[in-house]
Write an enzyme that holds these catalytic residues in place. Structure first.
Site, mmCIF file in Angstrom:
data_model
loop_
_atom_site.group_PDB
_atom_site.id
_atom_site.type_symbol
_atom_site.label_atom_id
_atom_site.label_comp_id
_atom_site.label_asym_id
_atom_site.label_seq_id
_atom_site.Cartn_x
_atom_site.Cartn_y
_atom_site.Cartn_z
ATOM 1 N N ASN A 79 -10.160 0.118 0.299
ATOM 2 C CA ASN A 79 -8.699 0.141 0.247
ATOM 3 C C ASN A 79 -8.237 -0.450 -1.089
ATOM 4 O OD1 ASN A 79 -5.959 -0.279 0.536
ATOM 5 N ND2 ASN A 79 -6.093 -1.193 2.585
ATOM 6 N N CYS A 105 0.810 -1.221 0.000
ATOM 7 C CA CYS A 105 0.000 0.000 0.000
ATOM 8 C C CYS A 105 0.844 1.273 0.000
ATOM 9 C CB CYS A 105 -0.943 0.009 1.195
ATOM 10 S SG CYS A 105 -2.017 -1.423 1.267
ATOM 11 N N HIS A 155 -3.267 7.310 2.839
ATOM 12 C CA HIS A 155 -3.712 6.013 2.330
ATOM 13 C C HIS A 155 -5.102 5.737 2.914
ATOM 14 C CE1 HIS A 155 -3.933 1.910 1.231
ATOM 15 N NE2 HIS A 155 -3.601 1.408 2.398
HETATM 16 O O1 UT7 Z 1 -3.464 -1.071 3.750
HETATM 17 C C1 UT7 Z 1 -3.097 -1.879 4.803
HETATM 18 C C2 UT7 Z 1 -4.148 -2.908 4.947
HETATM 19 N N1 UT7 Z 1 -4.525 -3.192 6.265
HETATM 20 C C3 UT7 Z 1 -5.368 -2.473 7.003
HETATM 21 O O2 UT7 Z 1 -5.762 -1.397 6.672
HETATM 22 C C4 UT7 Z 1 -5.842 -3.098 8.269
HETATM 23 C C5 UT7 Z 1 -5.871 -2.236 9.434
HETATM 24 N N2 UT7 Z 1 -6.792 -2.815 10.375
HETATM 25 C C6 UT7 Z 1 -8.106 -2.494 10.382
HETATM 26 O O3 UT7 Z 1 -8.538 -1.671 9.588
HETATM 27 C C7 UT7 Z 1 -8.988 -3.114 11.426
HETATM 28 O O4 UT7 Z 1 -8.194 -3.825 12.350
HETATM 29 C C8 UT7 Z 1 -10.061 -4.075 10.827
HETATM 30 C C9 UT7 Z 1 -11.076 -3.246 10.031
HETATM 31 C C10 UT7 Z 1 -9.404 -5.105 9.938
HETATM 32 C C11 UT7 Z 1 -10.800 -4.765 11.952
HETATM 33 O O5 UT7 Z 1 -11.366 -3.802 12.812
HETATM 34 P P1 UT7 Z 1 -11.148 -3.913 14.409
HETATM 35 O O6 UT7 Z 1 -11.887 -2.821 14.986
HETATM 36 O O7 UT7 Z 1 -9.662 -3.981 14.643
HETATM 37 O O8 UT7 Z 1 -11.881 -5.270 14.739
HETATM 38 P P2 UT7 Z 1 -11.315 -6.629 15.359
HETATM 39 O O9 UT7 Z 1 -10.521 -7.364 14.362
HETATM 40 O O10 UT7 Z 1 -10.694 -6.338 16.686
HETATM 41 O O11 UT7 Z 1 -12.682 -7.395 15.604
HETATM 42 C C12 UT7 Z 1 -13.706 -6.903 16.484
HETATM 43 C C13 UT7 Z 1 -14.942 -7.773 16.322
HETATM 44 C C14 UT7 Z 1 -14.636 -9.274 16.392
HETATM 45 O O12 UT7 Z 1 -15.733 -9.903 16.988
HETATM 46 P P3 UT7 Z 1 -15.686 -10.312 18.550
HETATM 47 O O13 UT7 Z 1 -14.510 -11.219 18.704
HETATM 48 O O14 UT7 Z 1 -15.526 -9.019 19.289
HETATM 49 O O15 UT7 Z 1 -17.010 -10.975 18.747
HETATM 50 C C15 UT7 Z 1 -14.579 -9.676 14.942
HETATM 51 O O16 UT7 Z 1 -14.886 -11.042 14.734
HETATM 52 O O17 UT7 Z 1 -15.522 -7.542 15.021
HETATM 53 C C16 UT7 Z 1 -15.663 -8.800 14.346
HETATM 54 N N3 UT7 Z 1 -15.496 -8.559 12.917
HETATM 55 C C17 UT7 Z 1 -16.528 -8.318 12.096
HETATM 56 N N4 UT7 Z 1 -17.859 -8.232 12.295
HETATM 57 C C18 UT7 Z 1 -18.647 -7.973 11.238
HETATM 58 C C19 UT7 Z 1 -14.347 -8.524 12.202
HETATM 59 N N5 UT7 Z 1 -14.619 -8.260 10.913
HETATM 60 C C20 UT7 Z 1 -15.965 -8.121 10.817
HETATM 61 C C21 UT7 Z 1 -16.846 -7.845 9.744
HETATM 62 N N6 UT7 Z 1 -18.161 -7.782 10.010
HETATM 63 N N7 UT7 Z 1 -16.401 -7.630 8.480
#
Ligand code: UT7
Length: 356
Positions: A277, A111, A247
């Site tokens: 993204n 990225c 980004h």
């Molecule tokens: O260009 C570089 C590319 N990478 C990135 O940009 C990634 C950077 N990271 C992020 O943007 C975030 O970490 C994510 C968007 C990937 C995830 O968001 P988060 O706020 O860090 O969520 P998390 O992974 O801590 O998950 C929180 C909850 C979990 O459920 P529980 O365990 O609390 O019940 C996940 O299973 O959200 C759940 N979850 C979802 N729920 C609905 C994770 N993805 C999803 C989804 N829909 N798509």
């Protein structure tokens, strides 16, 4: 002084739209979760290859610069999703643009690739070896998405953006930069088994794997620190920054970066809702839209900042030149398609199954 000024800009986003509501039908997610946790409302799914989008964006940028394809002496394509490993996407782009004679090569810094490419172009021009370089960021990320993995499948989209960088005595170009990589964290955002380490062991494609929260934490620190350093290195204060073009990975990362720079939200360019993204393409697409929307003024001090797989990070202080009007328009376009994003995703869903 031999500056490397941005004289042209263009974008190419494919027409197939995949909305959050569409995603609800193929993976276990909700529009509410995606919009509040990422800021993304829809993304584009391409019916053509990476080099097709890159070539159209490149031709539009060339027209804005008032140049012909034969005027280019280098094409740099930042991508981590080339059509093929060999030849480079840039080779294919050179032919599709009709820029015979231009040297062409790909650059993969995930990225952060577009900023790595812009700095490379600036250094090559400043050293005197090149006069006119097209720097293109282009990705067809949907090919590498597994819809059973909701932590990645809602984030990424396809598209391309381009700028033309020209040698000039005029004030403008990259004034300072900060590029870095932490290879010890290579595994937290990767596409395993996509190279010599081996092919996938099943007939499934290899896919993007990511430890999202860890990438998030590092992204906020790296983008904020690198942005602060480039402002200082350019001899400017934070008040001198006219626009931040970050980004577009997650609205919460963008907001956190802007807060670290103590920037008024009105000085931050955001289009993540429309495209998600698109990796190396987010910043050149955003540059093209920012100029079109009058958000970039002559002589503006623009901070570009990104992070990505590698882990890489990059920031640059880009001073815009005197011109914000395009010199011409290109009629280059992608082949027509009326397929919806959901229809274009069907091959992936057939391969991996639904995530619900
Ligand atoms: O260009 C570089 C590319 N990478 C990135 O940009 C990634 C950077 N990271 C992020 O943007 C975030 O970490 C994510 C968007 C990937 C995830 O968001 P988060 O706020 O860090 O969520 P998390 O992974 O801590 O998950 C929180 C909850 C979990 O459920 P529980 O365990 O609390 O019940 C996940 O299973 O959200 C759940 N979850 C979802 N729920 C609905 C994770 N993805 C999803 C989804 N829909 N798509």
């Amino acid at each position: 002084m031999r500056n490397a000024v941005v004289t042209g800009w263009g974008k190419c986003v494919p027409p197939g739209v995949l909305s959050n509501a569409d995603l609800e039908t193929i993976t276990d997610t909700s529009d509410e979760w995606i919009t509040t946790r990422t800021g993304i409302e829809e993304r584009r799914i391409s019916h053509v290859e990476t080099s097709d989008m890159a070539a159209v964006a490149g031709l539009r940028a060339l027209a804005a610069a008032g140049l012909e394809p034969g005027d280019l002496d280098m094409i740099l394509v930042a991508t981590c999703t080339p059509d093929r490993l060999v030849p480079s996407a840039a080779s294919l782009v050179q032919h599709k643009m009709g820029a015979e004679g231009a040297a062409a090569m790909d650059l993969n810094a995930a990225c952060s690739g577009f900023i790595f490419g812009l700095v490379t172009a600036q250094q090559m021009i400043a050293a005197g070896g090149f006069d006119r370089i097209a720097v293109i960021g282009a990705e067809k990320l949907h090919y590498f998405i597994d819809f059973t993995d909701r932590s990645t499948s809602v984030l990424f989209g396809d598209g391309a953006g381009a700028v033309i960088v020209e040698a000039s005595e005029e004030d403008g170009g990259v004034r300072s930069f900060d590029l870095g990589t932490d290879g010890s964290a290579a595994d937290i955002l990767c596409v395993p088994a996509s190279g010599t380490e081996g092919a996938p062991t099943t007939d499934r494609r290899t896919v993007i794997q990511m430890e999202g929260p860890e990438v998030f934490r590092r992204a906020v620190a790296a983008m904020g620190d690198a942005s602060t350093r480039v402002v200082e290195a350019a001899g400017l204060g934070l008040d001198d920054v006219d626009l931040l073009i970050p980004h577009q990975a997650n609205i919460r990362i963008i907001d956190a970066t802007a807060r670290r720079l103590r920037l008024d939200p009105a000085k931050v360019f955001v289009n993540i809702a429309s495209y998600g993204n698109t990796s190396a393409a987010t910043i050149p697409i955003a540059i093209a839209e920012a100029v079109e929307q009058g958000r970039i003024t002559p002589g503006a001090n623009i901070v570009l900042a990104a992070f990505g797989g590698g882990l890489t990070w990059a920031a640059a202080l880009l001073r815009w030149g005197a011109r914000v009007e395009p010199l011409g328009e290109s009629d280059a376009d992608l082949p027509e398609s009326h397929a919806t994003g959901l229809e274009l995703m069907q091959p992936n869903v057939d391969l991996y199954g639904k995530g619900i």
